[in-house]
Design a protein around this motif. Structure first.
Motif, PDB file in Angstrom:
ATOM      1  N   UNK A  67       0.834  -1.204   0.000  1.00 44.43           N
ATOM      2  CA  UNK A  67       0.000   0.000   0.000  1.00 44.43           C
ATOM      3  C   UNK A  67       0.869   1.254   0.000  1.00 44.43           C
ATOM      4  N   UNK A  68       1.919   1.250   0.817  1.00 43.07           N
ATOM      5  CA  UNK A  68       2.819   2.406   0.856  1.00 43.07           C
ATOM      6  C   UNK A  68       3.462   2.646  -0.501  1.00 43.07           C
ATOM      7  N   UNK A 109       4.425   4.015   8.601  1.00 46.94           N
ATOM      8  CA  UNK A 109       3.414   5.037   8.894  1.00 46.94           C
ATOM      9  C   UNK A 109       4.009   6.438   8.766  1.00 46.94           C
ATOM     10  N   UNK A 110       5.284   6.597   9.117  1.00 51.28           N
ATOM     11  CA  UNK A 110       5.954   7.892   8.969  1.00 51.28           C
ATOM     12  C   UNK A 110       6.124   8.252   7.495  1.00 51.28           C
ATOM     13  N   UNK A 111       6.542   7.278   6.695  1.00 51.70           N
ATOM     14  CA  UNK A 111       6.718   7.531   5.266  1.00 51.70           C
ATOM     15  C   UNK A 111       5.391   7.833   4.584  1.00 51.70           C
ATOM     16  N   UNK A 112       4.312   7.203   5.049  1.00 48.97           N
ATOM     17  CA  UNK A 112       2.997   7.491   4.497  1.00 48.97           C
ATOM     18  C   UNK A 112       2.622   8.952   4.745  1.00 48.97           C
ATOM     19  N   UNK A 113       2.885   9.435   5.951  1.00 50.60           N
ATOM     20  CA  UNK A 113       2.605  10.837   6.270  1.00 50.60           C
ATOM     21  C   UNK A 113       3.446  11.755   5.390  1.00 50.60           C
ATOM     22  N   UNK A 114       4.729  11.431   5.244  1.00 51.06           N
ATOM     23  CA  UNK A 114       5.605  12.267   4.423  1.00 51.06           C
ATOM     24  C   UNK A 114       5.147  12.281   2.968  1.00 51.06           C
ATOM     25  N   UNK A 115       4.710  11.136   2.471  1.00 53.32           N
ATOM     26  CA  UNK A 115       4.289  11.060   1.072  1.00 53.32           C
ATOM     27  C   UNK A 115       3.008  11.837   0.819  1.00 53.32           C
ATOM     28  N   UNK A 116       2.078  11.778   1.765  1.00 53.97           N
ATOM     29  CA  UNK A 116       0.788  12.452   1.593  1.00 53.97           C
ATOM     30  C   UNK A 116       0.864  13.942   1.857  1.00 53.97           C
ATOM     31  N   UNK A 117       1.890  14.362   2.591  1.00 52.35           N
ATOM     32  CA  UNK A 117       2.092  15.783   2.876  1.00 52.35           C
ATOM     33  C   UNK A 117       0.863  16.347   3.586  1.00 52.35           C
ATOM     34  N   UNK A 126      -7.149   7.077  -0.107  1.00 52.49           N
ATOM     35  CA  UNK A 126      -6.291   6.356   0.827  1.00 52.49           C
ATOM     36  C   UNK A 126      -5.690   7.259   1.909  1.00 52.49           C
ATOM     37  N   UNK A 127      -5.997   8.575   1.868  1.00 46.29           N
ATOM     38  CA  UNK A 127      -5.382   9.494   2.818  1.00 46.29           C
ATOM     39  C   UNK A 127      -5.999   9.482   4.227  1.00 46.29           C
ATOM     40  N   UNK A 128      -7.335   9.362   4.404  1.00 42.18           N
ATOM     41  CA  UNK A 128      -7.923   9.533   5.728  1.00 42.18           C
ATOM     42  C   UNK A 128      -7.336   8.681   6.853  1.00 42.18           C
ATOM     43  N   UNK A 129      -6.958   7.403   6.633  1.00 43.83           N
ATOM     44  CA  UNK A 129      -6.441   6.634   7.776  1.00 43.83           C
ATOM     45  C   UNK A 129      -5.010   6.976   8.177  1.00 43.83           C
ATOM     46  N   UNK A 130      -4.313   7.779   7.389  1.00 43.12           N
ATOM     47  CA  UNK A 130      -2.860   7.924   7.573  1.00 43.12           C
ATOM     48  C   UNK A 130      -2.484   8.496   8.932  1.00 43.12           C
ATOM     49  N   UNK A 131      -3.096   9.611   9.334  1.00 42.00           N
ATOM     50  CA  UNK A 131      -2.673  10.259  10.576  1.00 42.00           C
ATOM     51  C   UNK A 131      -3.088   9.432  11.791  1.00 42.00           C
ATOM     52  N   UNK A 132      -4.280   8.836  11.755  1.00 38.90           N
ATOM     53  CA  UNK A 132      -4.717   7.997  12.862  1.00 38.90           C
ATOM     54  C   UNK A 132      -3.834   6.780  13.027  1.00 38.90           C
TER      55      UNK A 132
END
Length: 400
Positions: free
Chosen positions: A261-262, A332-340, A365-371
């Motif tokens: 997914x990432x 999870x950190x890389x997902x946050x960085x990618x989504x900005x 696919x963005x909504x679950x990232x921060x949680x």
């Protein structure tokens, strides 16, 4: 170690894939994909576990005599890998994976006859009473008292970070029955009906706005002695048995699914004129994570070989727990960085994301990232902190 599947293994893999194709509905997949917590919500878990129960596959590592599948280690591994790849909800482990094996290994026949069928059919939903306000990673430091009065124990104290206690019917607890001797001694393992008078459950809302954990208070709670598993003051041995299964096994499939997914997100998000996957920083970080996921899979295969030989998971369970947490947190950190900036909006109200129809900016696919990112901060603490796992590895593997 032979990593090739036999013809029988491949036939079983096809059977699992056919079952998932038929039974894993879009709503179950979406709810799983939108889950930011450790466990999916109870209603999703029960819906999926009912399908597995009807198929006879829910207790896939229990012996047949207790309602399990009797699968060998390779079949269990294939099942876990296929479920993860398909995006199936995780099985809530408290009853099936944790207390069930303790009961059928150390419990009385009466306990087996009463509890095991109800764990399987979903009548009993369980939670785990281990950590206390003053005893988290130092589990042997627990102080919740259980004083015997005739055929009952009288309990006073509290348990904290109790996942899904607000949903549960029963809780299995480690309690202090003797204060003399070493702190690992004098601990007993009790099975407690949460409807018993004197029990109070208070919610704990996490920084990700999730209600997943709770604090459970016990005020003169009376529990029958017949609900003790095994011998009095020997609960530490049963706890160690359970923790080996809590900490290890089955993680590589979910890590591979999270990495896939990432990688899809990094390939979709654009920086300048090119997808982020062409950025040297993201390419290098993805490579590091992929190597870690591959190493995790090999470690799990080694542990599977131990289990196939009739040996306990051993120190590999601590290796699996520690490294899987590190990899999950990094992804999870890389997902946050990618989504900005698309990663930052958080729905209000603390409801599961799959129940929320509010519009949020950004891709689906963005909504679950921060949680997910916030929830994973706790994973290097619960179930034995990473520091505790590394101490175990140092002692049992490196002989330090």
């Amino acid at each position: 170690m032979d990593l090739n599947y036999t013809g029988e293994d491949l036939a079983f893999q096809n059977e699992v894939r056919a079952f998932l194709k038929e039974n894993l509905t879009p709503d179950l997949k979406r709810a799983t994909d939108m889950t930011t917590t450790v466990f999916v919500e109870k209603d999703i878990a029960e819906k999926w576990q009912r399908k597995l129960y009807e198929k006879g596959w829910l207790a896939y590592f229990w012996p047949k005599e207790y309602g399990g599948t009797g699968w060998n280690a390779t079949q269990r591994y294939i099942f876990q890998q296929e479920c993860a790849a398909a995006g199936a909800p995780g099985i809530i482990p408290m009853g099936i994976r944790y207390v069930g094996p303790v009961i059928f290994t150390f419990g009385t026949q009466q306990q087996k006859d009463f509890f095991l069928p109800k764990i399987l059919n979903g009548e009993h939903y369980w939670c785990q009473g281990y950590s206390e306000p003053g005893a988290g990673s130092d589990l042997a430091g627990l102080k919740m008292r259980a004083v015997r009065e005739g055929d009952e124990y009288v309990l006073n104290g509290s348990k904290i970070w109790t996942t899904h206690a607000h949903h549960a019917d029963w809780i299995f607890c480690l309690v202090r029955t003797d204060n003399t001797g070493k702190k690992q001694e004098g601990i007993s393992f009790l099975l407690i009906d949460l409807k018993t008078p004197g029990i109070k459950i208070d919610p704990i809302i996490t920084m990700g706005l999730d209600h997943e954990v709770n604090q459970v208070f016990f005020d003169d709670v009376r529990v029958p002695v017949e609900n003790r598993v095994g011998e009095e003051n020997q609960g530490w041995e049963y706890a160690k048995f359970l923790l080996e299964f809590e900490r290890g096994g089955g993680s590589s499939g979910y890590l591979k699914a999270a990495f896939s997914k990432l990688k899809t997100v990094v390939s979709s998000q654009v920086s300048g004129q090119l997808p982020l996957i062409h950025d040297s920083y993201f390419a290098a970080e993805l490579a590091k994570v992929e190597i870690g996921v591959m190493a995790q899979e090999i470690t799990e295969l080694r542990m599977m070989s131990r289990l196939a030989a009739g040996q306990p998971p051993g120190a590999e369970s601590s290796i699996m727990k520690s490294t899987s947490v590190d990899l999950g947190q990094r992804m999870s950190e890389l997902m946050i960085e990618a989504l900005d900036y698309y990663a930052t909006p958080m729905p209000a109200g603390g409801r599961p994301l799959y129940e929320i129809n509010d519009w949020l900016p950004g891709p689906d696919y963005a909504p679950p990232a921060i949680g997910t990112y916030l929830n994973k901060r706790a994973q290097s603490i619960f179930g034995g902190s990473n520091e505790v796992q590394r101490d175990i590895i140092a002692k049992l593997v490196l002989r330090l």
